[in-house]
Design an enzyme around this catalytic site. Sequence first.
Site, PDB file in Angstrom:
ATOM      1  N   SER A 314     -78.650  51.092 -40.448  1.00 51.15           N
ATOM      2  CA  SER A 314     -80.100  51.254 -40.492  1.00 51.15           C
ATOM      3  C   SER A 314     -80.828  49.926 -40.767  1.00 51.15           C
ATOM      4  O   SER A 314     -80.752  49.008 -39.964  1.00 51.15           O
ATOM      5  CB  SER A 314     -80.454  52.327 -41.526  1.00 51.15           C
ATOM      6  OG  SER A 314     -81.783  52.743 -41.397  1.00 51.15           O
ATOM      7  N   ASP A 325     -79.875  37.561 -33.327  1.00 52.12           N
ATOM      8  CA  ASP A 325     -80.597  37.288 -32.085  1.00 52.12           C
ATOM      9  C   ASP A 325     -81.448  36.029 -32.173  1.00 52.12           C
ATOM     10  O   ASP A 325     -81.680  35.353 -31.166  1.00 52.12           O
ATOM     11  CB  ASP A 325     -81.494  38.477 -31.720  1.00 52.12           C
ATOM     12  CG  ASP A 325     -80.710  39.626 -31.089  1.00 52.12           C
ATOM     13  OD1 ASP A 325     -79.465  39.523 -31.012  1.00 52.12           O
ATOM     14  OD2 ASP A 325     -81.341  40.619 -30.670  1.00 52.12           O
ATOM     15  N   LYS A 339     -77.146  53.106 -36.424  1.00 56.29           N
ATOM     16  CA  LYS A 339     -78.304  53.992 -36.627  1.00 56.29           C
ATOM     17  C   LYS A 339     -79.555  53.218 -36.249  1.00 56.29           C
ATOM     18  O   LYS A 339     -80.066  52.411 -37.021  1.00 56.29           O
ATOM     19  CB  LYS A 339     -78.401  54.478 -38.071  1.00 56.29           C
ATOM     20  CG  LYS A 339     -79.568  55.441 -38.301  1.00 56.29           C
ATOM     21  CD  LYS A 339     -79.643  55.893 -39.747  1.00 56.29           C
ATOM     22  CE  LYS A 339     -80.820  56.847 -39.953  1.00 56.29           C
ATOM     23  NZ  LYS A 339     -82.129  56.166 -39.835  1.00 56.29           N
TER      24      LYS A 339
END
Length: 419
Positions: A314, A325, A339
């Site tokens: 999560s 990224d 999730k």
Amino acid sequence: MNKWLLRWGFSLLLAFSLAFIWDFGYFVPSAIALTQQQKVVAEAWRIVNRSYIDATFNNQNWESVRQRAFKQPLGNDQAAYKVVRDMLKSLDDPFTRFLDPDQYRSLQVNTSGELTGVGLQIALNSETGILEVITPIQGSPAERAGLKPRDRILQIEGLSTENISLDEAAARMRGPIGTVVTLLIGREGQPAQEVVLVRDRIELNPVLADLRFSSEGMPIGYVRLSQFNANAALELANAINSLEEQGATAYILDLRNNPGGLLQAGIEVARQWLDSGIVVYTVNRRGIQGSFEAFGPALTQDPLVILVNQGTASASEILAGALQDNGRAQLVGETTFGKGLIQSLFELNDGSGLAVTIAKYETPNHRDINKSGIKPDVEVKQSMITREQVGSSDDKQYQAALEILSKKLLIAESLKKSS
């Protein structure tokens, strides 16, 4: 003239009769005051109708769900709560759920810093429907008993967990400090076994930090973040500032077995490591994208490695994905839980509440990681280790992170000398 008046009057009577049937036969009576129980059901229906991520409501007519709900007897609170739970169950979404007043208060306490119980973060596997452990909370009875991510909870006190809701499971495991609860646990490749846990008070201090040294003597800040509660961002900022003052030249951020928590806390922690860039995209049911950005400056520019595993879920995945990224950190360990859905908490008028899936999130590179997780840059498999072994020579993932940072620091030192 009389015939025209008669026809006009009959039309009005027919229209009124149809409206009366519409209101009283199918929908909530609009001309009379609602009971407390009717208000709870109506309010829950409206929240889902307005906010739920799936505009098809699991390929069903949501108006019809409302009609059926108000045909049920609503003589007391428990009857109303059952109707709401049945409405939500039709969505087939384990994360969208009803919370009675006690459960709602318990969830608020959980995100604020302290709770009592066995210390398990749990979820229903979206593919199998089986109740699983996301992670045991550090220092909890569950961790001391050796429970680990992906363990299946088959029974609670001898009662099967098949078709159980998350809140029903949590309620069965809650209880006064010092009382006992017995779980039947299934683990891959092993026979099911009973585990006896003694309930206790669980402190949720989300940050553990200290200065450590590589084999070459280089100072490295180790920060373990166990949960994204209301204190997480402030406590982490304090830890980083303290380690900077102590001379840390690189960092290991340990997100292993961190089940997530507050979305905003995850975003604020990501901003502490980034000068700029997207932290996360959110996508609602209309496909509209929102985004959260970092606006700097970061608290440190030092090299960073993040430790992840199957219990990283999560908000932890939001943080890991954002830093991966943006090229800010390397990830070491195992693929995360997966999730990628966002829930919002709504309080109803009687003190109960709803947790509703309102959006999904994507990493800055538009990766949808729901059910698939985030793959680390360096995969390091690791068997179960004890809390005392975390960050030691027995911790292969930690040792791999140390090696990566040592190489980075040696290269940086070499370049500095040559210039």
